[in-house]
Structures are given as structure tokens and as C-alpha cells.
Enzyme design. Structure first.
Site, PDB file in Angstrom:
ATOM      1  N   ARG A 118       0.682  -1.197  -0.078  1.00  0.00           N
ATOM      2  CA  ARG A 118      -0.033  -0.242   0.221  1.00  0.00           C
ATOM      3  C   ARG A 118       1.083   1.169  -0.063  1.00  0.00           C
ATOM      4  O   ARG A 118       0.183   2.318   0.667  1.00  0.00           O
ATOM      5  CB  ARG A 118      -0.669  -0.317   1.308  1.00  0.00           C
ATOM      6  N   LYS A 140       2.465  10.803 -12.202  1.00  0.00           N
ATOM      7  CA  LYS A 140       1.853   9.444 -12.597  1.00  0.00           C
ATOM      8  C   LYS A 140       2.420   8.454 -13.414  1.00  0.00           C
ATOM      9  O   LYS A 140       3.595   8.805 -13.985  1.00  0.00           O
ATOM     10  CB  LYS A 140       1.751  10.382 -14.728  1.00  0.00           C
ATOM     11  N   GLU A 182       9.863  17.368 -26.856  1.00  0.00           N
ATOM     12  CA  GLU A 182       8.929  17.653 -25.394  1.00  0.00           C
ATOM     13  C   GLU A 182       9.720  19.150 -24.866  1.00  0.00           C
ATOM     14  O   GLU A 182       8.755  19.606 -23.975  1.00  0.00           O
ATOM     15  CB  GLU A 182       9.128  16.713 -24.250  1.00  0.00           C
ATOM     16  N   LYS A 224       7.097  22.412 -16.047  1.00  0.00           N
ATOM     17  CA  LYS A 224       6.489  21.432 -15.806  1.00  0.00           C
ATOM     18  C   LYS A 224       5.459  20.874 -14.348  1.00  0.00           C
ATOM     19  O   LYS A 224       4.739  20.751 -13.932  1.00  0.00           O
ATOM     20  CB  LYS A 224       6.534  19.803 -16.403  1.00  0.00           C
ATOM     21  N   GLU A 234      -4.503  16.593 -12.873  1.00  0.00           N
ATOM     22  CA  GLU A 234      -5.639  17.068 -14.369  1.00  0.00           C
ATOM     23  C   GLU A 234      -6.470  17.241 -14.627  1.00  0.00           C
ATOM     24  O   GLU A 234      -7.967  16.551 -15.797  1.00  0.00           O
ATOM     25  CB  GLU A 234      -4.721  15.180 -15.539  1.00  0.00           C
ATOM     26  N   ARG A 238      -3.636  21.053 -16.613  1.00  0.00           N
ATOM     27  CA  ARG A 238      -2.482  20.217 -16.757  1.00  0.00           C
ATOM     28  C   ARG A 238      -2.972  19.394 -18.318  1.00  0.00           C
ATOM     29  O   ARG A 238      -0.969  19.468 -19.488  1.00  0.00           O
ATOM     30  CB  ARG A 238      -2.446  19.321 -16.388  1.00  0.00           C
ATOM     31  N   ASN A 242      -0.123  18.224 -23.497  1.00  0.00           N
ATOM     32  CA  ASN A 242      -0.858  16.812 -24.541  1.00  0.00           C
ATOM     33  C   ASN A 242      -0.616  17.668 -25.555  1.00  0.00           C
ATOM     34  O   ASN A 242      -1.022  17.919 -26.783  1.00  0.00           O
ATOM     35  CB  ASN A 242      -1.798  16.855 -24.340  1.00  0.00           C
ATOM     36  N   HIS A 245      -0.018  16.568 -28.600  1.00  0.00           N
ATOM     37  CA  HIS A 245      -0.236  14.424 -28.596  1.00  0.00           C
ATOM     38  C   HIS A 245      -0.866  13.973 -29.081  1.00  0.00           C
ATOM     39  O   HIS A 245      -1.520  12.500 -29.335  1.00  0.00           O
ATOM     40  CB  HIS A 245      -0.188  14.423 -27.322  1.00  0.00           C
ATOM     41  N   HIS A 249      -0.706  10.515 -30.798  1.00  0.00           N
ATOM     42  CA  HIS A 249      -0.658   9.365 -30.664  1.00  0.00           C
ATOM     43  C   HIS A 249      -1.363   8.856 -32.143  1.00  0.00           C
ATOM     44  O   HIS A 249      -1.308   7.595 -31.997  1.00  0.00           O
ATOM     45  CB  HIS A 249      -1.844   9.317 -29.871  1.00  0.00           C
ATOM     46  N   HIS A 262       8.382   8.170 -29.491  1.00  0.00           N
ATOM     47  CA  HIS A 262       6.701   9.190 -28.881  1.00  0.00           C
ATOM     48  C   HIS A 262       7.264  10.634 -29.099  1.00  0.00           C
ATOM     49  O   HIS A 262       6.475  11.339 -29.763  1.00  0.00           O
ATOM     50  CB  HIS A 262       7.204   9.056 -27.284  1.00  0.00           C
TER      51      HIS A 262
END
Lengths: 359, 359
Positions: A118, A140, A182, A224, A234, A238, A242, A245, A249, A262
Site C-alpha cells: 500500500r 503519473k 518535449e 512542467k 489533471e 494540465r 499534451n 499529442h 498518438h 514518441h
């Protein structure tokens, strides 16, 4: 050494940036609470840095786990290998996990730390430029599900991030460019002066000049961190992170993950976002050209992959359905250095932008 | 209806307790943010309550998942069934999971909620007396690993807990007694007056008198909530909630999980903790007898299982090694109504206590 504090109340943590940090036992010691450490890495990074890091941490009881390399292994089965190793070596709740590798290792190790008994401590040691400026900030963590990327995970902050710029010396040139994508993104969405600095120093950055790279990483992480501090989970702003992106994607899905990096897909995707922003009259043609030029200067693609058509994008982004439902929200630029998330654009302008990107 | 607030700053939530709550759509609506709901239950509880709950929630897009019943299924493979169902029905980050069942369902649904898309809302509807007074408070969620129980999970709080006392009417008598074990525990560790009330009302409680049961659940949850609010992540005082559990876990391990109910093992384990506390002179012989009597009155075992010897306990609890290392910390009673976690006891007193419990 530069140090940046990510300000998230009782989950705040420092990011250290500099050459040779991985050899500084004292930096690690500041953030390791117990006597046990587990280094999680992959079979690409392990031969380069695992043994020396084990020696640096020899004051602790060190376990290590070497996972297969790549996004295809960002799965529960691989995660389970971390849990198996922790339990086999009887790591308790005071253990500290160390993520040594790129974004995939960081995401999986972070989720393992969030979930083992946990929640235990973890430290990020990102070894790619992309992970240094992206996944080491923001908390994340997670794994992929057959039905979608990053579908299972947690928001979980590390105790510290150690960015050793020496680790970039072993990075392939393509991956340096992917990381620069980025970095350019941060200039485009939030800091026009930083974009100007990148334009002036792009050659030195691509040659991995230590001082320049440190500055670029520091400013990227700072931007960031600012955005994440405003919106940790988010809910709103936030999403500007992207930029490029959604298009990117679609490119990755069309090519198969791993064929375009990427950062490469994001590079081409940002040109598309610049183009659409110009078509809507938000930025000037000069602004669009300026953005495209810096992306090209970083060694990134500025057009969609050969053979990928506007109709492929429309299908993969479910343009018809989502635009009509107001659900296809895109990050566009109000000006160079100021992004906005919006679903308020003309579908014909989007189609023209997609066609413009065809080769 | 009674309502109790669990005070955890921005993670605070209410516990509602009363008859017929599962039929009150308005109570659910207060805590459901989006339009999607996923009810997670098992194949024992589903035939009893799933259809009616689906109807109560008919204003929402409802998905349901029926898992196999029992601790043996508290695994990643079962958890994956929840993720699969959520993704197949396209649940997004605004979905709400509802845990309808006992402790296993609550633990797994909570962990699924903690991890799905890095965290979605969930509501607990515990249907066993044990889960109503234990796992619905405290935010512990998780699954088992082959090498240990609850090794993988998260601290994650529900948006609300709805305890419908009518659901106890379908509960087997043994499971009522198992729930009473945890209720008695709260009196022993923290509230001598509550223990007195339990002694006076045990017959009515075992007959599931709605008023008495509501009072017992309310006080139990309040005590647990107090302890958890003092120590959310189990750094210290929260460990007193494990009175009788170290002995009880040894019984469960010896018998094989599922043969003795958890509450039954805790019942016998609490008698052992009372006995050791008396041997150390912390409580009187009368205090020990009083505790044993109320445990017996609840229909619980007060001795170790037939055939389980003191040596079995020593082996399963690793007594020699852990006592010598000062690592076998036990929850003992300074007085009835006041518990303490300690490793400061004589190993011979522990041995005598283990022998006393043999049949």
C-alpha cells in the site's frame, strides 16, 4: 548541480540536475528512509549503470530487478516481477525503490512503489532526455491494459528525482531529438523566451553540451512543475502539456508503437497543432513557420509518416464523431508561448491541417 | 438513519447506517459525480441484491461485474475482470464504482477504483457485519500475492459508505458472530463502557435487533474512525486495531484460509491477548474472565482449534526469532478499554499463554 523543488504540499520533492549525480551516495542517502533498496531497471540500461549504482548504494541491502526493455512490456506481468523480487528478498514497508531507466521503467516502478504494501518510497533516476523532462515530473505512474495505454495506475510522487546528465552520453541521437521535442513543447505552450533560447542553442543541445543541457532540463522541469502544481490530478490546465499529442498518438497507433519514437510523433504533431492554430487566425504564419523551424532544427519530422493520409488521422482520432460531440479537444496556441485546450474550431480547418501534413 | 463523518481533511466521507438504505436512490446520488456506475459484487451477493440495486440506480448507465466468492479469488486475475468490464463498457474517469458485498469485494473494488485511470470514485455498500464494522472504515484496499496477504494495494478512501442493516438478515449465524468479534474488539481496546453495553445486549445483537445492531455498528465505526484519523497510514496507534490478530492469523494459516472465519480466529486470538495481558499483570484475572465471557457469549471460540499446539503458534508466528529481535510486537491490554502495542514481554509468559489455549 542545479536543484528544483516540485511544490505539492506534503508530497513536495526535489529534482537534482547535473553531471555525475549517480555517483553521489550522499544525494541518495538524503532520501532513503530504511536499510533496504530495490533498483528496478531494464536490460538496455542495466549493462551501462547497474553495477556502479549498486556500489554507490553499498551501505544498503540492495536488491535489483532487470526487466525486458520497451513499451510492449509495460504490463501487469512485468510489474509482477517487481513484486516477486521485493517479496522474495523480504522488503518491508520501509524499503525504497529506485527507477533506473527511461519513461517505461519510471512509470512501472512508480506504480509498484504506489502499490507495494500500500505504498513505499521511490526515487527516480531517469536516463533518457525524454523521461528527464517529462515523466520524472508529475507523479503519473502506471501500466498498459490490452484495451488502452496507461489505463491502470496511480498518481504517486517520488521522494526525489536525480537527473545525471552524463547518462545522456550513451543515448542514441534519435532519442536525443525525441527528448528535444518535449523541451520545445514547453517553450511553445508557456515560455516564448525559452523557445528563443532553444533556437539559439539547438546545435549545442544536440551535441549534448553539459551546461546547455542542464539549463534546458531545468527550465523544462520548472515549467512542467508549475503546470502540475496548478492541477495535480489533471482536471484542467494540465492538459496543455499534451500539445501535439493527439496527432502524435494517431501517428504512433498507425505506425505501430515503437516504430516512430514518441517524441518524433509529438514533433510532427506539434507542427499540425501550429498549422491549425494559424488557420484559425490564433497565431501568424510567421509564428507557425518559427515553430516548425525549431522542430526541424531538433532533427524531428515535421510531416506525417509517408503513406499516412488525412483519412487515417480522422479514423484514428474518430474525428467525425468526436468533433460533432464536442469531445475532440485539442491543445492549440493562442500565441507562441501560450496554449489553450479547446473544442471550438472548424472541422474543415482541421481537415485542411491534416491534408497539409500528408507527404 | 444514523450518519458518521470520517474526518480525513479532503478525503473525508460519511458513513450512513440504517434499515433499507440500499433502496434510497437519493443517498447514492449525493455521491455519484458522473453518469456512469459500475457495481462490483460476487456470486453469493448478486442473487440477493444486484437486481434491486440496478433498479435503484436506473438514472445512471449501470455496468455490473459478478466475481467468484471468497478470499481465494482476491487476486490480480479477478481484479483484471473489473478493469476489463470497465474498459469494455467505456467507463471514463468520471465513473463511480460501487462495492456490493463483504470485505473481499470492498478491498478489490477499492483497489480497482484507486488504480483505474489513476483513480476514480467509489462507494462502499458492505453487506456483512464484519465488513460493516471493519473494512468500510480506514481506506485499506488491495489484493493478495502468492507470497502474502494484502501485499499489493493502496490507501484509498471511498466517497461514502452505505450500511444497510437489512442486508444482515440474509447473513449466516456464524458470520454474525464473526462480525461481533470485531465489535467486541473495539470495546476491549478503546471503550470499556461500550463493552459493558455489548455484555448487556449480546442476545439482542445476535438476534439482529435493528436498533441494537445500528448502535453497535455506529459506535464501532466511530472508534475505528477515531483511530484511523489519528494515524491514517498506520505509522503507530492504528496497530491497536489488530488486537488478537497476530494469534488469529496463525490460526487461519494453520487451518487453511476459509475453514475458520477471520472473526472466529480473532475471537480466540483476543482471549490469548487477554490471557497474556493478565500474566504480565497488566489486567486482573477478573478482567481476563470478563473479556473471555463476552467473546463466548457472542458465539465465538475461546480456545485454539482442536489439535493446534503451542508449538504450531510459535512456528507460524516465528516466535523465537522475532521475540529475540524485538520484532514480535503484540497488541495487549493495559486495562479493559485501553490497548498498547509492545514487544516488551517475557517469552515464557507468551509460551504459557499459548499452552493455555491448547485443547
Amino acid at each position: 548541480m542545479q536543484c528544483l523543488n516540485v511544490d505539492l504540499a506534503d508530497r513536495s520533492y526535489p529534482i537534482y540536475i547535473g553531471a555525475g549525480l549517480m555517483a553521489q551516495a550522499e544525494l541518495f542517502a538524503r532520501h532513503i528512509g530504511g536499510r533496504q533498496v530495490c533498483i528496478v531497471t531494464d536490460d538496455t540500461v542495466a549493462p551501462l549503470y547497474l553495477e556502479s549504482l549498486q556500489q554507490v548504494l553499498s551501505d544498503y541491502k540492495v536488491t535489483s530487478v532487470i526487466l525486458p526493455t520497451g513499451e510492449a512490456y509495460k504490463t501487469w506481468a512485468t510489474l509482477q516481477q517487481i513484486f516477486d523480487a521485493l517479496l522474495a528478498a523480504r522488503h518491508d514497508r520501509r524499503t525504497t525503490l529506485i527507477a533506473l531507466g527511461g519513461g517505461v521503467i519510471g512509470d512501472m516502478t512508480g506504480f509498484a512503489a504506489a502499490s507495494y504494501q500500500r505504498g513505499v518510497d521511490f526515487i527516480q533516476v531517469p536516463t533518457t532526455l525524454l523521461s528527464q523532462v517529462d515523466s520524472s515530473v508529475g507523479g503519473k505512474t502506471g501500466i498498459n491494459h490490452p484495451a488502452g495505454k496507461n489505463m491502470i495506475g496511480a498518481f504517486y510522487q517520488p521522494k526525489a528525482v536525480l537527473i545525471d546528465t552524463d547518462s545522456l552520453n550513451t543515448l542514441p541521437e534519435r532519442e536525443v531529438s525525441a527528448g528535444l521535442a518535449e523541451i520545445i513543447k514547453y517553450g511553445l505552450i508557456r515560455d516564448e523566451a525559452f523557445l528563443g533560447w532553444l533556437e539559439q542553442n539547438m546545435a549545442g543541445l544536440r551535441q549534448l553540451d553539459a551546461g546547455l543541457v542542464t539549463q534546458a532540463i531545468l527550465r523544462s522541469c520548472a515549467i512542467k512543475a508549475e503546470v502540475v502544481a496548478e492541477d495535480e490530478r489533471e482536471g484542467g490546465v494540465r492538459a496543455i502539456l499534451n500539445l501535439g499529442h493527439t496527432f502524435g498518438h494517431a501517428i504512433e497507433a498507425h505506425q505501430g508503437y515503437g516504430s516512430w519514437l514518441h517524441g518524433e510523433a509529438v514533433g510532427a504533431g506539434m507542427v499540425m497543432a501550429l498549422d491549425l492554430s494559424a488557420r484559425l487566425g490564433w497565431i501568424s504564419a510567421q509564428g507557425r513557420a518559427r515553430g516548425e523551424a525549431v522542430i526541424a532544427a531538433a532533427g524531428l519530422p515535421t510531416l506525417a509518416p509517408v503513406g499516412m493520409r488525412a483519412s487515417d488521422f480522422e479514423r484514428l482520432m474518430a474525428v467525425d464523431k468526436k468533433v460533432l460531440d464536442g469531445q475532440l479537444r485539442l491543445v492549440l496556441l493562442r500565441q507562441i508561448g501560450a496554449a489553450e485546450v479547446t473544442a471550438d474550431y472548424d472541422v474543415e480547418a482541421l481537415r485542411a491541417c491534416l491534408q497539409e501534413s500528408e507527404q
